[in-house]
Motif scaffolding. Structure first.
Motif, PDB file in Angstrom:
ATOM      1  N   TYR A 149      12.174   1.957  -2.130  1.00 19.26           N
ATOM      2  CA  TYR A 149      12.503   2.649  -3.381  1.00 19.26           C
ATOM      3  C   TYR A 149      14.007   2.790  -3.608  1.00 19.26           C
ATOM      4  CZ  TYR A 149       7.908   3.780  -5.245  1.00 19.26           C
ATOM      5  OH  TYR A 149       6.670   3.679  -5.832  1.00 19.26           O
ATOM      6  N   THR A 150      14.759   2.997  -2.522  1.00 16.81           N
ATOM      7  CA  THR A 150      16.192   3.289  -2.719  1.00 16.81           C
ATOM      8  C   THR A 150      17.123   2.189  -2.202  1.00 16.81           C
ATOM      9  OG1 THR A 150      16.515   4.364  -0.580  1.00 16.81           O
ATOM     10  CG2 THR A 150      15.677   5.749  -2.370  1.00 16.81           C
ATOM     11  N   GLN A 161       7.335   6.546   6.086  1.00 12.67           N
ATOM     12  CA  GLN A 161       8.172   7.178   5.051  1.00 12.67           C
ATOM     13  C   GLN A 161       9.510   6.453   4.923  1.00 12.67           C
ATOM     14  OE1 GLN A 161       8.492  11.355   4.645  1.00 12.67           O
ATOM     15  NE2 GLN A 161       6.464  11.809   5.516  1.00 12.67           N
ATOM     16  N   MET A 206      12.941   2.428  -7.284  1.00  4.77           N
ATOM     17  CA  MET A 206      12.954   3.677  -8.056  1.00  4.77           C
ATOM     18  C   MET A 206      13.457   3.446  -9.489  1.00  4.77           C
ATOM     19  SD  MET A 206      15.988   5.736  -6.116  1.00  4.77           S
ATOM     20  CE  MET A 206      17.674   5.136  -5.985  1.00  4.77           C
ATOM     21  N   ILE A 230       9.005   3.405   2.833  1.00  7.96           N
ATOM     22  CA  ILE A 230       8.918   3.733   1.402  1.00  7.96           C
ATOM     23  C   ILE A 230      10.323   3.984   0.846  1.00  7.96           C
ATOM     24  CG2 ILE A 230       8.079   5.417  -0.274  1.00  7.96           C
ATOM     25  CD1 ILE A 230       5.611   5.805   1.513  1.00  7.96           C
ATOM     26  N   LEU A 276       0.820  -1.211   0.000  1.00  9.31           N
ATOM     27  CA  LEU A 276       0.000   0.000   0.000  1.00  9.31           C
ATOM     28  C   LEU A 276       0.855   1.263   0.000  1.00  9.31           C
ATOM     29  CD1 LEU A 276      -2.633  -1.339   2.498  1.00  9.31           C
ATOM     30  CD2 LEU A 276      -3.122  -0.578   0.147  1.00  9.31           C
ATOM     31  N   LEU A 277       1.976   1.209   0.684  1.00 10.50           N
ATOM     32  CA  LEU A 277       2.834   2.402   0.772  1.00 10.50           C
ATOM     33  C   LEU A 277       3.603   2.654  -0.522  1.00 10.50           C
ATOM     34  CD1 LEU A 277       4.322   1.989   4.379  1.00 10.50           C
ATOM     35  CD2 LEU A 277       2.665   3.725   3.617  1.00 10.50           C
ATOM     36  N   THR A 278       4.011   1.571  -1.208  1.00  4.13           N
ATOM     37  CA  THR A 278       4.885   1.749  -2.379  1.00  4.13           C
ATOM     38  C   THR A 278       4.123   1.824  -3.694  1.00  4.13           C
ATOM     39  OG1 THR A 278       5.112  -0.644  -2.657  1.00  4.13           O
ATOM     40  CG2 THR A 278       6.803   0.476  -1.323  1.00  4.13           C
ATOM     41  N   GLY A 279       2.913   1.279  -3.727  1.00  5.11           N
ATOM     42  CA  GLY A 279       2.194   1.223  -5.000  1.00  5.11           C
ATOM     43  C   GLY A 279       2.616   0.043  -5.863  1.00  5.11           C
ATOM     44  N   LEU A 285       2.513   8.042  -5.575  1.00 12.72           N
ATOM     45  CA  LEU A 285       3.956   8.267  -5.510  1.00 12.72           C
ATOM     46  C   LEU A 285       4.625   7.603  -6.717  1.00 12.72           C
ATOM     47  CD1 LEU A 285       6.514   9.201  -3.981  1.00 12.72           C
ATOM     48  CD2 LEU A 285       6.514   6.969  -2.837  1.00 12.72           C
ATOM     49  N   ARG A 286       4.202   6.391  -6.985  1.00  9.21           N
ATOM     50  CA  ARG A 286       4.789   5.652  -8.111  1.00  9.21           C
ATOM     51  C   ARG A 286       4.563   6.412  -9.417  1.00  9.21           C
ATOM     52  NH1 ARG A 286       3.691  -0.815  -9.419  1.00  9.21           N
ATOM     53  NH2 ARG A 286       5.168  -0.913 -11.153  1.00  9.21           N
ATOM     54  N   VAL A 307      12.518  10.729  -4.790  1.00  8.17           N
ATOM     55  CA  VAL A 307      11.729   9.973  -3.813  1.00  8.17           C
ATOM     56  C   VAL A 307      11.471  10.863  -2.603  1.00  8.17           C
ATOM     57  CG1 VAL A 307      11.675   7.956  -2.301  1.00  8.17           C
ATOM     58  CG2 VAL A 307      12.647   7.748  -4.600  1.00  8.17           C
ATOM     59  N   LEU A 356       7.856  12.201  -1.162  1.00 10.53           N
ATOM     60  CA  LEU A 356       7.425  11.999   0.224  1.00 10.53           C
ATOM     61  C   LEU A 356       7.097  13.338   0.880  1.00 10.53           C
ATOM     62  CD1 LEU A 356       9.910   9.220   1.409  1.00 10.53           C
ATOM     63  CD2 LEU A 356       7.449   8.992   1.049  1.00 10.53           C
ATOM     64  N   LEU A 367       6.705   9.628  -9.569  1.00  9.33           N
ATOM     65  CA  LEU A 367       8.115   9.354  -9.861  1.00  9.33           C
ATOM     66  C   LEU A 367       8.295   8.919 -11.312  1.00  9.33           C
ATOM     67  CD1 LEU A 367       9.192   7.558  -6.561  1.00  9.33           C
ATOM     68  CD2 LEU A 367       9.908   9.823  -7.366  1.00  9.33           C
ATOM     69  N   ASN A 368       7.366   8.125 -11.797  1.00 10.70           N
ATOM     70  CA  ASN A 368       7.482   7.687 -13.195  1.00 10.70           C
ATOM     71  C   ASN A 368       7.431   8.888 -14.137  1.00 10.70           C
ATOM     72  OD1 ASN A 368       5.647   6.894 -15.792  1.00 10.70           O
ATOM     73  ND2 ASN A 368       7.237   5.385 -15.372  1.00 10.70           N
ATOM     74  N   LEU A 426      10.848  10.958 -13.488  1.00 18.27           N
ATOM     75  CA  LEU A 426      12.151  10.355 -13.796  1.00 18.27           C
ATOM     76  C   LEU A 426      12.309  10.066 -15.286  1.00 18.27           C
ATOM     77  CD1 LEU A 426      12.433   7.937 -10.733  1.00 18.27           C
ATOM     78  CD2 LEU A 426      13.621  10.112 -11.090  1.00 18.27           C
ATOM     79  N   THR A 481      10.610   2.077 -11.423  1.00 23.05           N
ATOM     80  CA  THR A 481       9.663   3.181 -11.614  1.00 23.05           C
ATOM     81  C   THR A 481      10.119   4.103 -12.734  1.00 23.05           C
ATOM     82  OG1 THR A 481       9.262   3.046  -9.254  1.00 23.05           O
ATOM     83  CG2 THR A 481       8.427   4.994 -10.372  1.00 23.05           C
ATOM     84  N   GLY A 489       3.826  14.444   0.491  1.00 21.30           N
ATOM     85  CA  GLY A 489       2.812  13.606   1.138  1.00 21.30           C
ATOM     86  C   GLY A 489       2.360  12.431   0.278  1.00 21.30           C
ATOM     87  N   LEU A 490       3.095  12.149  -0.790  1.00 23.08           N
ATOM     88  CA  LEU A 490       2.656  11.079  -1.694  1.00 23.08           C
ATOM     89  C   LEU A 490       3.065   9.705  -1.165  1.00 23.08           C
ATOM     90  CD1 LEU A 490       3.606  12.691  -5.128  1.00 23.08           C
ATOM     91  CD2 LEU A 490       1.390  12.712  -3.970  1.00 23.08           C
ATOM     92  N   PHE A 491       2.240   8.735  -1.458  1.00 18.02           N
ATOM     93  CA  PHE A 491       2.575   7.340  -1.180  1.00 18.02           C
ATOM     94  C   PHE A 491       1.788   6.468  -2.144  1.00 18.02           C
ATOM     95  CE2 PHE A 491      -1.193   8.144   1.287  1.00 18.02           C
ATOM     96  CZ  PHE A 491      -1.930   6.968   1.226  1.00 18.02           C
ATOM     97  N   GLY A 492       2.117   5.171  -2.157  1.00 14.75           N
ATOM     98  CA  GLY A 492       1.360   4.224  -2.976  1.00 14.75           C
ATOM     99  C   GLY A 492       1.402   4.565  -4.455  1.00 14.75           C
ATOM    100  N   LYS A 493       0.301   4.263  -5.111  1.00 13.85           N
ATOM    101  CA  LYS A 493       0.209   4.433  -6.553  1.00 13.85           C
ATOM    102  C   LYS A 493       0.541   5.864  -6.995  1.00 13.85           C
ATOM    103  CE  LYS A 493      -1.406   2.511 -10.507  1.00 13.85           C
ATOM    104  NZ  LYS A 493      -0.962   3.607 -11.369  1.00 13.85           N
ATOM    105  N   PRO A 537      17.807   9.427  -8.752  1.00 13.18           N
ATOM    106  CA  PRO A 537      16.379   9.538  -8.420  1.00 13.18           C
ATOM    107  C   PRO A 537      16.082   9.522  -6.925  1.00 13.18           C
ATOM    108  CG  PRO A 537      16.880   7.327  -9.210  1.00 13.18           C
ATOM    109  CD  PRO A 537      18.176   8.083  -9.208  1.00 13.18           C
ATOM    110  N   GLY A 538      17.109   9.338  -6.069  1.00 16.21           N
ATOM    111  CA  GLY A 538      16.863   9.323  -4.630  1.00 16.21           C
ATOM    112  C   GLY A 538      16.198  10.609  -4.157  1.00 16.21           C
TER     113      GLY A 538
END
Lengths: 346, 148, 630
Positions: free
Chosen positions: B105-106, B98, B124, B101, B15-18, C463-464, C450, C454, C467-468, C471, B127, C457-461, C446-447
Motif C-alpha cells: 500500500y505504501t 501486516q 493506497m 500489506i 488476498l492480503l491487499t484486496g 481493507l481496500r 493504512v 491494519l 481505505l477507499n 480517503l 485506493t 484487523g482489516l485486510f484484503g477487500k 494516507p499512510g
C-alpha cells in the motif's frame, strides 16, 4: 470508411473528395499514434532517455497533426468522424489509403520498429507526384491535399472556407491545446490551411534538403530535427550535428540505445488472446474502454465542444498508466508481456 | 522452493491487499517486493544471527501460507478466517502479513521507502482514486471533475 | 581574494535575487550573484537543468517523510531549517538539534531552502494581493504598524509581479471584505495573464454548502464568501492579457510593463527551464509543495534563466557571511563570502565581492543574521525583530459524500470572509484555504490510514474498501492567522552557535500573543459551524503531548503549524528610528545597501507573502537602477 471519395489517380477535384481526403488525413495521423505509443510505453522507466524523448516528442506532434487536420476539415464545413469502429486501424496493418508498401504494428521498441517508423516518416522525393491515394510518403499525400484545397477553393464561388459562426467556433485553439511540440493553428482561410499543412509536413519530414523541421522558421522555436531524422538518430545510434544533411547522415556523438531495457510486449495483441485469463482480459478491456472513451471525447471536442479536450488529456494520461501496467503482466505460458490492444470497445 | 515461494507470495499478496494478481503484477513490483520480504539481497546491516532468525521466520510464514491456501481451496470464507486468525495478528511471524500489506500500500518497508518506483506504485493512491503526489500526473484540470 | 568590481552584488538567488539580477542585467548592468547552494542547481542549459531537477525529484520519491525540504540537497556548509526539526520545546531546556537554535518558548515552525532558486522551489503558488487595510493596521485598527506605502502605491508593482510569476486567476471573482470591488481594486480592464486554475471537484462540492452560509462570531454575523484563488502556475492564457515584459525605461527612470494586444499568439505560459513543451499547463501532480515535477508552477530559476548572461556572473557554493562597511561614509565596500568545494567539509576560501551597490536577498532570517554579524543597518535596533509567520491552525473531518481529495494543486479556493474586518482590533485576521490533499498535513494520510486499517484487523477487500471510503472523504481546512509584528519574536546571534563554516546559526525567540491565540479560538468557532452545517464529521485532534505547536487559550488547546512564510526581521518604515529600510528597500544607514525579500514587510496581511515580496523587489530593482544612473 477511408477512401470513399478518393480518385484513383490520387488527385482531388471536388469538395466531397477534399472532405474525404481530410478525413483520411485524420485517420492517417491517428493510425501512427498507437504504433508509436506502444514503443514508447514499452521502454522501461529511467532508461533510454534519448529514445523516450524522441518518440514522445514525435507522438505529441502526430496528435497535433490529427487536430490540425480536424481544424482544416471543420474550416471547410466538414465533420470529423472519430468515434466509429472503422476509425480504429487493425494491427498489423497499413497506413490508410497508402500504397501498402510496409506494415505497421503494435510492438515494443526495437530495431525493427524503428525501421518501420523511418518508413512512416520518410520524406517525399521530388520524383513522386502528389497523391492522396496510393501514396508512398505522407508528404506526397499532403501535397495532394494542399493542391486540392487550392483547386476547390479557387473553383468555388465565395470559396470553401466557412463563414458560419457556429462552424467557425469548432476550431481547436491554443486555449484548448498545448504542450504539443508545435503551434496549434485555428483555420479560417486558405492561408491558415496552408500554414497548417506546412506545419504538419514540416514537422514530419522537414524542410527541403535539410534535417531541420519547420518550427524554427515558422515560430522562432529552437532547432528541432524532422521526425525522420530524429528516428534515424536512434537507428544509427548517433546524433546529428547541425551541419549534417540528409545525405551525410548523422555524424555527431554516439548515443547508447538500450534495446534490452524494454518490456517484451506481445506484438499486435488482441483481447481474444487473453480469453483464458479473466483478470488480465479485464485489464486489456479496461484499457480499450478508456481508449474508446477518448475517441468519443476527441470526436465531440472536434465537433463543437472544444472544452471537452481538457477531459481528453486526462484520459490520455490514464491510457499511458494502464498500458504500462499491462506491459508488466506476463502472458501465462509465453515469454511475452501483455500490452494495449487499441480495439474499439464500448 | 524459490519459485514456489514467489508464486505463494503473489497469491497471498492478492488476498492480503484486496487487489487481484493481475493488478499487483501491473505495478511491476512483484519481484522487488518478494526480494524485500525474503531479504534478498541480504541487508548488510543485519548480523548473521538476525539474518538467520529472519530467514527462519520467512520460511515458517510461507509454509503457513502454503497450508492455508491448500486447506481452504474451496471455501472462501474459511480462507478469510484462516488468514485473519493465523497470519494477521502481529504475534504471527513477526507481523509479516501486516508488513506485506504496508509494503504494497505504501511502498515502505520498515521506516524506508523501498525505492522510487515503490513509492509511485503504492496501492493506497489507487485506493484513494488518486495518484502518488509528484508522479502519474492526471493532466490539466482533471481535478475539477470526479475521477474518470 | 577580491572579485572584479560590479555594478551590483547580490547575495541569494531566490526570487528576490534572481529578479533583481534579471532586471538589472537586461538593463545592461554588470551583476555578480552569490549563491550558497550547489553549482549543479544553477544549470540552466537543457540537459543540466533537467538532470539536476530530476535528481531533486528522485530524492523526493525516496524520502521517508515528504516534507517541503525533502527534494533538496542537505548541505552541512549551508545548513537550513527543516520542519522535521520542529519539536515541542521543554521550558528551560537546551534548544533541540537543528539549524535554528530554538529558544522558545514556542518553536518557529517554518523552513527554507538554501540553494539556487531558493524557498520558492517549494512554495505552494498562491498569489493573492494584500488588502488595502493590511497596509494601515495602526491607523484603522490601532494594531501593529502602518506601511510607508499604500495598496495603490504598490499596484503597478503587483502587476509586474503577476507577469513575472505568471498568475492564473479571474480578477472578477476576487471579492474581498472591506475592499473595493475587483474592477476598482485591480483596475477596470485588468486581467491576469492566464485564466483561473480550474477549482477542484472538492471545492465545488464543499462550496455548495458553505458559500453564503451565515456564521456567528463574537455576536456578529458573517456571510461566508468562497472564491477562486489566484495562483502562480500555468493555466489557459487569457487572450485579453496585454503584457509580455517589464523593461527599464531610461528616459522616465521607471520600470514599465510592455507588450501589445493583437499579437497573433496569446500570452505564452512560461514552460520548464529544460524544455519549452513541459509545464505549459499544471498537470495535477498534487505535489506543488515540495516539488512541481514539470515546473508548471513558477520557480525563480525561470526568472534567472531570462537574465542577460553577458552581464551576469554567478558564484555558487559561496555563503555570504558579513559585509564590510566604510566607517566614514557608511557605504558598503564588499560582501565577504566563504566558498566551499565540498559541502560536507569545513574547508573554505574567503572572498570579497565588490560593487557599487549591494543587495542582501538571502531570506529574512539569513539577511538579519548577516546584518547582525556585521553590525550593519541597525541604528533602529529593529534588525532581527518582528519575525512573523502565518500561524496555521488546521481542522479536518470526513464528508458525507465522496469529494476525492489528493488531486490537483494544493489549494484552489479560499474563504476570504475573515481577511479583514473590525475584529482585527481584537484578534488576528485569517484566510481559510480549502485544502485539496486530504489529511496529509496533520496526520500523514494516507499512510496513517493504512496503519489505522491494519490496527482494526482489516485486510484484503475489506481493507481496500475501508481505505477507499475514508480517503475519498477527507476534508482539510486551514486558518492562516496573520501574525502581528512583535519585537520579542526575533533572530539573534551568539558565538556559541556556529555552523561548520563558522557562520552564525540563527537563534530564534518566538511566542504567540493573546492577539494570535484569540484568533485561533475564533477560527475554531467558525470551523465548528462550517463542519456542523455541512455534516462534516470532525476528526480534528490537537495533541498536547506530540504537537510541537500546541498552545492553550482559555483552557482550550489549539495547534499551530508553520506556513513557510518567514517575514519581518528588517522591516520597512517611515524613518531610520522605526525601521531598517525605506519604501525603496534601501537601508536607512547605508546608502548603497538594499535588502530584498520578505524581511522588509512591516506586517503580514492574510496573503501568502511571495507576490507582495516580488512586487516590492521590482520596486527595489527600480530604485537601484535609478541610483546607478544618477
Amino acid at each position: 470508411m477511408a477512401g470513399k471519395h478518393t480518385r484513383d489517380d490520387g488527385t482531388i477535384r471536388t469538395l466531397a473528395e477534399l472532405k474525404s481526403a481530410l478525413q483520411n488525413a485524420i485517420e492517417l495521423e491517428h493510425s501512427t499514434i498507437p504504433t508509436y505509443l506502444c514503443a514508447l510505453y514499452s521502454i522501461q522507466d529511467g532508461t533510454n532517455q534519448k529514445a523516450v524523448e524522441t518518440i514522445r516528442s514525435i507522438v505529441v506532434e502526430e496528435m497535433l497533426h490529427m487536430i490540425l487536420a480536424c481544424n482544416i476539415l471543420n474550416a471547410i464545413g466538414g465533420e470529423p468522424a472519430i468515434n466509429k469502429p472503422g476509425f480504429v486501424p487493425t494491427y498489423p496493418g497499413h497506413l490508410p489509403d497508402s500504397d501498402n508498401s510496409f506494415v505497421i504494428n503494435l510492438a515494443k521498441f526495437s530495431r525493427e520498429s524503428v525501421d518501420v517508423f523511418l518508413k512512416i516518416e520518410k520524406p517525399a522525393t521530388t520524383s513522386e507526384p502528389p497523391k492522396a491515394k496510393g501514396y508512398q510518403t505522407i508528404g506526397q499525400f499532403y501535397q495532394a491535399v494542399r493542391i486540392g484545397l487550392e483547386y476547390v477553393n479557387d473553383n468555388t464561388p465565395g470559396g470553401i472556407f466557412t463563414k458560419d459562426k457556429k462552424q467557425r467556433a469548432k476550431q481547436i485553439t491554443a486555449e484548448h491545446y498545448y504542450g504539443s511540440g508545435g503551434q496549434i493553428i485555428p483555420v479560417y482561410t486558405i492561408d491558415d490551411a496552408r500554414e497548417a499543412i506546412a506545419e504538419i509536413v514540416g514537422q514530419g519530414e522537414g524542410i527541403d534538403d535539410t534535417i531541420e523541421d519547420s518550427d524554427q522558421q515558422m515560430f522562432g522555436q529552437g532547432i528541432e530535427y524532422a521526425h525522420y531524422f530524429r528516428f534515424n538518430e536512434l537507428h544509427e545510434e548517433r546524433l546529428y550535428k547541425d551541419t549534417d544533411t540528409p545525405k551525410s547522415g548523422p555524424t555527431g556523438d554516439r548515443i547508447v540505445v538500450e534495446w534490452d531495457a524494454v518490456y517484451n510486449m506481445k506484438p499486435n495483441p488482441k483481447m481474444d488472446d487473453f480469453k483464458a485469463y479473466p483478470e488480465l482480459l479485464e485489464k486489456v478491456r479496461d484499457f480499450n474502454r478508456t481508449y474508446t472513451l477518448l475517441l468519443d471525447n476527441i470526436h465531440n471536442a472536434c465537433n463543437g465542444q472544444p472544452d471537452l479536450l481538457m477531459k481528453g488529456v486526462a484520459m490520455m494520461y490514464q491510457l499511458k498508466y494502464k498500458a504500462i501496467a499491462l506491459m508488466n503482466i506476463p502472458v501465462p505460458g509465453t515469454r511475452y508481456m501483455a500490452g494495449p490492444s487499441f480495439e474499439f470497445e464500448k | 522452493m524459490a519459485n514456489n515461494r514467489a508464486d505463494l507470495f503473489l497469491e497471498i499478496s492478492a488476498l492480503l491487499t484486496g487487489f487481484n494478481k493481475a493488478e499487483l503484477q501491473g505495478t511491476g513490483m512483484v519481484a522487488t517486493y518478494y526480494n524485500t520480504v525474503a531479504n534478498i539481497p541480504q541487508d548488510p546491516n543485519y548480523s548473521d544471527q538476525e539474518l538467520a532468525a529472519n530467514e527462519a521466520n520467512v520460511g515458517f510464514f510461507f509454509e503457513e501460507v502454503n497450508s492455508i491456501l491448500k486447506e481452504n481451496k474451496k471455501d472462501e470464507s474459511k480462507l478469510q478466517q484462516a488468514i485473519a486468525g493465523r497470519l494477521m495478528p502481529l504475534s504471527a511471524y513477526n507481523g509479516l502479513a501486516q508488513s506485506i500489506i504496508t509494503l504494497w500500500y505504501t511502498g515502505s518497508w520498515g521506516a524506508n521507502v523501498v525505492n522510487a518506483q515503490a513509492y509511485i506504485q503504492g496501492l493506497m493512491w489507487d485506493t484513494a482514486e488518486a495518484h502518488p503526489p509528484g508522479a502519474k500526473q492526471p493532466g490539466f484540470g482533471s481535478w475539477s471533475f470526479p475521477p474518470l | 581574494m577580491k572579485t572584479d568590481h560590479y555594478d551590483v552584488v547580490i547575495a541569494g538567488s531566490g526570487i528576490a535575487g534572481s529578479l533583481i539580477a534579471k532586471t538589472l542585467t537586461r538593463a545592461g548592468k554588470k551583476v555578480l550573484l552569490l549563491e550558497a547552494g550547489l553549482q549543479a542547481g544553477v544549470a540552466l542549459d537543457s540537459d543540466g537543468a533537467y538532470n539536476n531537477y530530476m535528481s531533486y525529484l528522485d530524492r523526493f520519491y525516496n524520502a521517508a517523510a515528504k516534507v517541503p525540504n525533502s527534494p533538496y540537497p542537505i548541505l552541512k556548509d549551508a545548513p537550513t531549517s527543516n520542519v522535521l526539526d520542529v519539536v515541542k520545546l521543554t521550558p528551560g531546556g537546551p534548544p533541540p538539534p537543528g539549524y535554528l537554535v530554538q529558544m522558545g518558548p514556542l518553536p518557529f515552525a517554518s523552513d527554507a531552502v538554501r540553494g539556487p532558486g531558493g524557498t520558492m522551489l517549494h512554495w505552494l503558488g498562491t498569489t493573492l494581493r494584500m488588502l488595502p487595510n493590511d497596509f494601515k493596521m495602526k491607523t484603522v485598527y490601532n494594531q501593529a504598524v502602518d506601511w510607508p506605502i499604500t495598496a495603490d502605491d504598490l499596484r503597478p508593482y503587483y502587476e509586474m509581479a503577476e507577469l513575472e510569476i505568471g498568475v492564473s486567476g479571474e480578477v472578477s471573482e476576487q471579492t474581498y471584505p472591506d475592499t473595493p470591488a475587483p474592477k476598482a481594486y485591480f483596475g477596470k480592464d485588468y486581467v491576469f495573464p492566464m485564466h483561473k486554475i480550474p477549482q477542484s471537484y472538492l471545492d465545488t462540492e464543499i462550496a455548495k454548502g458553505v458559500q453564503n452560509m451565515t456564521v456567528k462570531l463574537n455576536k456578529r454575523q458573517y456571510k461566508i464568501n468562497c472564491i477562486s484563488t489566484p495562483q502562480g502556475r500555468n493555466s489557459t492564457p487569457n487572450a485579453k492579457y496585454p503584457y509580455r515584459d517589464v523593461i527599464w525605461n531610461k528616459a522616465e527612470k521607471k520600470l514599465k510593463l510592455t507588450g501589445l494586444l493583437g499579437e497573433k499568439y496569446d500570452y505564452n505560459p512560461v514552460p520548464s527551464i529544460w524544455d519549452a513543451y513541459t509545464g505549459q499547463r499544471c498537470e495535477g501532480n498534487a505535489s506543488c509543495v515540495p516539488i512541481c515535477p514539470v515546473q508548471a508552477k513558477y520557480n525563480p530559476l525561470k526568472t534567472l534563466k531570462r537574465s542577460n548572461f553577458d552581464h551576469l556572473t554567478i558564484i555558487t557554493q559561496a555563503v555570504a557571511s558579513t559585509i564590510n562597511i566604510d566607517e566614514k561614509t557608511k557605504e558598503v565596500t564588499g560582501i565577504v563570502y566563504k566558498r566551499y568545494n565540498n559541502p560536507d567539509s569545513p574547508e573554505y576560501t574567503t572572498g570579497v565581492a565588490a560593487g557599487k551597490i549591494y543587495v542582501l536577498a538571502a531570506n529574512a532570517i539569513e539577511n538579519a543574521k548577516i546584518l547582525l554579524a556585521s553590525g550593519a543597518a541597525n541604528s533602529s535596533d529593529q534588525v532581527g525583530r518582528n519575525l512573523m509567520d502565518h500561524m496555521v491552525m488546521l481542522t479536518w473531518g470526513l464528508t458525507k459524500e465522496k469529494i476525492y481529495p489528493y488531486r490537483g494543486p494544493g489549494s484552489t479556493t479560499n474563504i476570504a470572509t475573515f481577511r479583514d474586518g473590525p475584529f482585527r482590533s481584537e484578534h488576528a485576521a485569517w484566510i481559510s484555504p480549502f485544502d485539496n490533499w486530504g489529511w496529509s498535513w496533520p496526520v500523514f494520510s494516507p499512510g496513517s490510514d493504512v496503519s489505522d486499517g491494519l490496527a482494526m484487523g482489516l485486510f484484503g477487500k475489506q481493507l481496500r474498501d475501508y481505505l477507499n471510503e475514508r480517503l475519498t472523504r477527507q476534508f482539510l481546512l486551514h486558518f492562516e492567522c496573520e501574525q502581528s509584528p512583535d519585537p520579542d519574536n526575533r533572530v539573534t546571534i551568539d558565538h556559541q552557535y556556529l555552523d561548520p563554516l563558522g557562520n552564525y546559526k540563527p537563534i530564534i525567540h518566538y511566542y504567540a500573543t493573546d492577539y494570535m491565540l484569540k484568533s485561533m479560538e475564533a477560527a475554531k468557532t467558525v470551523s465548528d459551524q462550517i463542519f456542523a452545517a455541512n455534516g462534516i464529521e470532525d476528526h480534528t485532534v490537537y495533541n498536547p503531548v506530540t504537537d510541537a505547536g500546541y498552545v492553550t487559550y482559555k483552557g482550550q488547546g489549539y495547534t499551530y503549524r508553520g506556513a513557510g512564510h518567514i517575514v519581518g526581521t528588517h522591516r520597512m518604515g517611515f524613518n531610520k528610528h522605526d525601521s531598517v529600510v525605506n519604501h525603496e528597500q534601501r537601508t536607512w544607514d547605508h546608502p548603497n545597501l538594499f535588502l530584498a525579500g520578505c524581511g522588509n514587510m512591516p506586517t503580514l496581511g492574510t496573503s501568502n507573502p511571495s507576490l507582495t515580496m516580488t512586487a516590492l523587489t521590482f520596486k527595489a530593482a527600480e530604485a537601484i537602477l535609478k541610483q546607478l544612473e544618477k
